[in-house]
Write an enzyme that holds these catalytic residues in place. Sequence first.
Site, PDB file in Angstrom:
ATOM      1  N   SER A 251      47.616  -3.325   6.505  1.00  0.00           N
ATOM      2  CA  SER A 251      48.860  -2.761   7.025  1.00  0.00           C
ATOM      3  C   SER A 251      49.001  -1.304   6.640  1.00  0.00           C
ATOM      4  O   SER A 251      49.658  -0.524   7.336  1.00  0.00           O
ATOM      5  CB  SER A 251      50.064  -3.550   6.490  1.00  0.00           C
ATOM      6  OG  SER A 251      50.023  -4.889   6.910  1.00  0.00           O
ATOM      7  N   GLU A 252      48.399  -0.916   5.509  1.00  0.00           N
ATOM      8  CA  GLU A 252      48.463   0.462   5.040  1.00  0.00           C
ATOM      9  C   GLU A 252      47.061   0.942   4.709  1.00  0.00           C
ATOM     10  O   GLU A 252      46.209   0.163   4.274  1.00  0.00           O
ATOM     11  CB  GLU A 252      49.390   0.565   3.827  1.00  0.00           C
ATOM     12  CG  GLU A 252      50.825   0.128   4.155  1.00  0.00           C
ATOM     13  CD  GLU A 252      51.719   0.190   2.944  1.00  0.00           C
ATOM     14  OE1 GLU A 252      51.859   1.278   2.377  1.00  0.00           O
ATOM     15  OE2 GLU A 252      52.286  -0.847   2.575  1.00  0.00           O
TER      16      GLU A 252
ATOM     17  N   ARG B  18      45.104  -5.840  -8.320  1.00  0.00           N
ATOM     18  CA  ARG B  18      43.761  -5.686  -8.894  1.00  0.00           C
ATOM     19  C   ARG B  18      43.274  -7.005  -9.476  1.00  0.00           C
ATOM     20  O   ARG B  18      42.104  -7.375  -9.306  1.00  0.00           O
ATOM     21  CB  ARG B  18      43.770  -4.591  -9.960  1.00  0.00           C
ATOM     22  CG  ARG B  18      42.403  -4.336 -10.589  1.00  0.00           C
ATOM     23  CD  ARG B  18      42.402  -3.081 -11.426  1.00  0.00           C
ATOM     24  NE  ARG B  18      42.571  -1.913 -10.585  1.00  0.00           N
ATOM     25  CZ  ARG B  18      41.595  -1.328  -9.914  1.00  0.00           C
ATOM     26  NH1 ARG B  18      40.350  -1.819  -9.968  1.00  0.00           N
ATOM     27  NH2 ARG B  18      41.827  -0.259  -9.189  1.00  0.00           N
TER      28      ARG B  18
ATOM     29  N   ILE C 185      48.808  -6.493 -10.507  1.00  0.00           N
ATOM     30  CA  ILE C 185      48.686  -7.822  -9.914  1.00  0.00           C
ATOM     31  C   ILE C 185      47.644  -7.832  -8.799  1.00  0.00           C
ATOM     32  O   ILE C 185      46.786  -8.727  -8.744  1.00  0.00           O
ATOM     33  CB  ILE C 185      50.045  -8.311  -9.371  1.00  0.00           C
ATOM     34  CG1 ILE C 185      51.071  -8.387 -10.501  1.00  0.00           C
ATOM     35  CG2 ILE C 185      49.888  -9.680  -8.723  1.00  0.00           C
ATOM     36  CD1 ILE C 185      52.465  -8.764 -10.023  1.00  0.00           C
TER      37      ILE C 185
ATOM     38  N   TYR D 241      42.795  -0.006  -0.110  1.00  0.00           N
ATOM     39  CA  TYR D 241      41.632  -0.840  -0.381  1.00  0.00           C
ATOM     40  C   TYR D 241      40.323  -0.096  -0.608  1.00  0.00           C
ATOM     41  O   TYR D 241      39.336  -0.706  -0.998  1.00  0.00           O
ATOM     42  CB  TYR D 241      41.487  -1.875   0.740  1.00  0.00           C
ATOM     43  CG  TYR D 241      42.638  -2.844   0.716  1.00  0.00           C
ATOM     44  CD1 TYR D 241      42.684  -3.878  -0.205  1.00  0.00           C
ATOM     45  CD2 TYR D 241      43.726  -2.684   1.569  1.00  0.00           C
ATOM     46  CE1 TYR D 241      43.754  -4.750  -0.270  1.00  0.00           C
ATOM     47  CE2 TYR D 241      44.807  -3.550   1.521  1.00  0.00           C
ATOM     48  CZ  TYR D 241      44.812  -4.575   0.593  1.00  0.00           C
ATOM     49  OH  TYR D 241      45.888  -5.422   0.525  1.00  0.00           O
TER      50      TYR D 241
ATOM     51  N   ARG E 194      51.844  -3.180 -11.639  1.00  0.00           N
ATOM     52  CA  ARG E 194      51.581  -3.938 -12.865  1.00  0.00           C
ATOM     53  C   ARG E 194      50.197  -4.582 -12.851  1.00  0.00           C
ATOM     54  O   ARG E 194      49.918  -5.462 -13.653  1.00  0.00           O
ATOM     55  CB  ARG E 194      52.661  -5.002 -13.064  1.00  0.00           C
ATOM     56  CG  ARG E 194      54.067  -4.391 -13.155  1.00  0.00           C
ATOM     57  CD  ARG E 194      55.126  -5.417 -13.416  1.00  0.00           C
ATOM     58  NE  ARG E 194      56.465  -4.812 -13.311  1.00  0.00           N
ATOM     59  CZ  ARG E 194      57.603  -5.470 -13.533  1.00  0.00           C
ATOM     60  NH1 ARG E 194      57.577  -6.755 -13.866  1.00  0.00           N
ATOM     61  NH2 ARG E 194      58.773  -4.860 -13.404  1.00  0.00           N
TER      62      ARG E 194
ATOM     63  N   PHE F 144      44.131 -10.368  11.411  1.00  0.00           N
ATOM     64  CA  PHE F 144      44.311 -11.486  10.478  1.00  0.00           C
ATOM     65  C   PHE F 144      44.932 -10.975   9.178  1.00  0.00           C
ATOM     66  O   PHE F 144      45.038  -9.785   8.968  1.00  0.00           O
ATOM     67  CB  PHE F 144      42.992 -12.218  10.205  1.00  0.00           C
ATOM     68  CG  PHE F 144      41.892 -11.357   9.627  1.00  0.00           C
ATOM     69  CD1 PHE F 144      41.663 -11.343   8.256  1.00  0.00           C
ATOM     70  CD2 PHE F 144      41.089 -10.573  10.438  1.00  0.00           C
ATOM     71  CE1 PHE F 144      40.651 -10.555   7.708  1.00  0.00           C
ATOM     72  CE2 PHE F 144      40.062  -9.797   9.911  1.00  0.00           C
ATOM     73  CZ  PHE F 144      39.845  -9.784   8.547  1.00  0.00           C
TER      74      PHE F 144
ATOM     75  N   VAL G  57      48.358 -10.711   1.856  1.00  0.00           N
ATOM     76  CA  VAL G  57      48.476 -10.020   0.570  1.00  0.00           C
ATOM     77  C   VAL G  57      49.844  -9.346   0.479  1.00  0.00           C
ATOM     78  O   VAL G  57      50.169  -8.466   1.285  1.00  0.00           O
ATOM     79  CB  VAL G  57      47.366  -8.965   0.402  1.00  0.00           C
ATOM     80  CG1 VAL G  57      47.498  -8.271  -0.950  1.00  0.00           C
ATOM     81  CG2 VAL G  57      45.992  -9.611   0.529  1.00  0.00           C
ATOM     82  N   THR G  58      50.644  -9.772  -0.465  1.00  0.00           N
ATOM     83  CA  THR G  58      51.953  -9.161  -0.704  1.00  0.00           C
ATOM     84  C   THR G  58      52.209  -9.074  -2.208  1.00  0.00           C
ATOM     85  O   THR G  58      51.690  -9.891  -2.983  1.00  0.00           O
ATOM     86  CB  THR G  58      53.113  -9.962  -0.077  1.00  0.00           C
ATOM     87  OG1 THR G  58      53.359 -11.149  -0.845  1.00  0.00           O
ATOM     88  CG2 THR G  58      52.827 -10.347   1.368  1.00  0.00           C
ATOM     89  N   VAL G  59      53.001  -8.103  -2.597  1.00  0.00           N
ATOM     90  CA  VAL G  59      53.513  -8.018  -3.962  1.00  0.00           C
ATOM     91  C   VAL G  59      55.000  -7.708  -3.871  1.00  0.00           C
ATOM     92  O   VAL G  59      55.396  -6.765  -3.175  1.00  0.00           O
ATOM     93  CB  VAL G  59      52.790  -6.940  -4.798  1.00  0.00           C
ATOM     94  CG1 VAL G  59      53.409  -6.838  -6.201  1.00  0.00           C
ATOM     95  CG2 VAL G  59      51.302  -7.253  -4.912  1.00  0.00           C
TER      96      VAL G  59
END
Length: 447
Positions: A153-154, A130, A128, A158, A126, A447, A117-119
């Site tokens: 990672s953070e 969600r 994305i 979530y 914006r 993972f 998962v990256t943005v």
Amino acid sequence: MSHEREIPGRNPRSFPYELRSFPVRLVDGVVPEEVAKWSQAVALGFYGDAPTGENLAKFAVLEQADGRMATGAYLKDAAAPAGAWGPEYPVATYAYHRKNLNVGGGTLLPVHQITAVTVRPSHRRRGILRAMISSDLAQAKAAGIPLAALTASEATIYGRFGFGVATHKCTVEVATRGGIAFHNPSAAAQGTVEVADPLVVRDLHHEIFARVHAATYGSIGRHDMYRLVASGQGNYASMTPVRNIRAALHYDDAGEIDGYVTYRPNEEAKPPTVEVVDLLAVGESAYLALWNYLGSLDLIERITWTMAPEVDPLEWAMAAKRDYNRTGTEDHLWLRILDTPAALAARHYLSDGSITVHVGDPLGHASGIFRIDVVHGMATVKRCPEDGSVEAELGLGVSELSSIYLGAVSARTLSAAGRVREDVPGAVARFDALFAPPGPAHSLTNF
């Protein structure tokens, strides 16, 4: 694994993105262009090496074995500025594969594992993430998958999507100068340990992990890349083999391999230190014997491991307990219940009883009032009408229920934290008695 810093809040702008999903695989022996550009975007988000054609093909083969599905968010009807990545590159990435989770009682429950998962920084805030996660969870629920999972990672992203911390991992330092002295030396001397080529671990990994996974409460399935990670032959950051990695195998009394450890020296650390890369042991005897071997390494005064369990038999096996130093504990596996009756019915219970709970879910998948009846360790979970005819004894959110599911936290603790509501006196204590875990949960999988 996920990497995203979206900040909550409604954005009044239109959503100029199209979500596209596709399998990660080779087509006629070639990596499709959409897979190649999606992989480049993932590497950008995680600061990995920009994957070459050869490595892209290796990634695709591994991910095809897992049935991995990728999603990208692409700009619609927009031209990129001169010199910038074009609209064929996704501005956000997301992927899943499906394995299973050990929920006790011999049950391996299907689970939807979210990763990659990256943005892109220039497209955050914006909506994305969600959009991607809402669509994906809805499809997983429709497919009959009772649980979703991720490693984050953070830590603050979530919870609002219904995920809760389900297991923790510890970083430990074990002082080994002069070897590890055990309270019961014979317990750490069962079977034999012998040095092996790391490539042997690559080939044995899936078989050994399957045995460990089946015996370890809280364990979640590993993806195909893990055989390379465990043997130091590559990972998503780089496919260059790790220099100076070593391996040792444990053999039981019948001569069968039932565990291994891979490790490497940390040449910058003081005192002289070896880092554990991966350690799998089918039973306690193999586990202690592998640590006994690590403690016998010449010229080494400390062993470090970043995936140790919260409750570690090694700490209590050592005669000098203070030589076992837990230097950090952090959240590891996050779970998200999608189907409350299916997830709760699959779980093993140590005691019988009944309780009625109200579960809140911002996305609606797990919400409702549920009657839980446990007889002989097996639960029957019924959805109750929400017309006022049934009153819940306890109320909590899906994030809280997902954290309680494997025993990471008790309802009493969450009640004290203001995250569980007791509507009937004594309900929290009865709930905790019902949901007591069979032991500490431990996941060995990133993972």
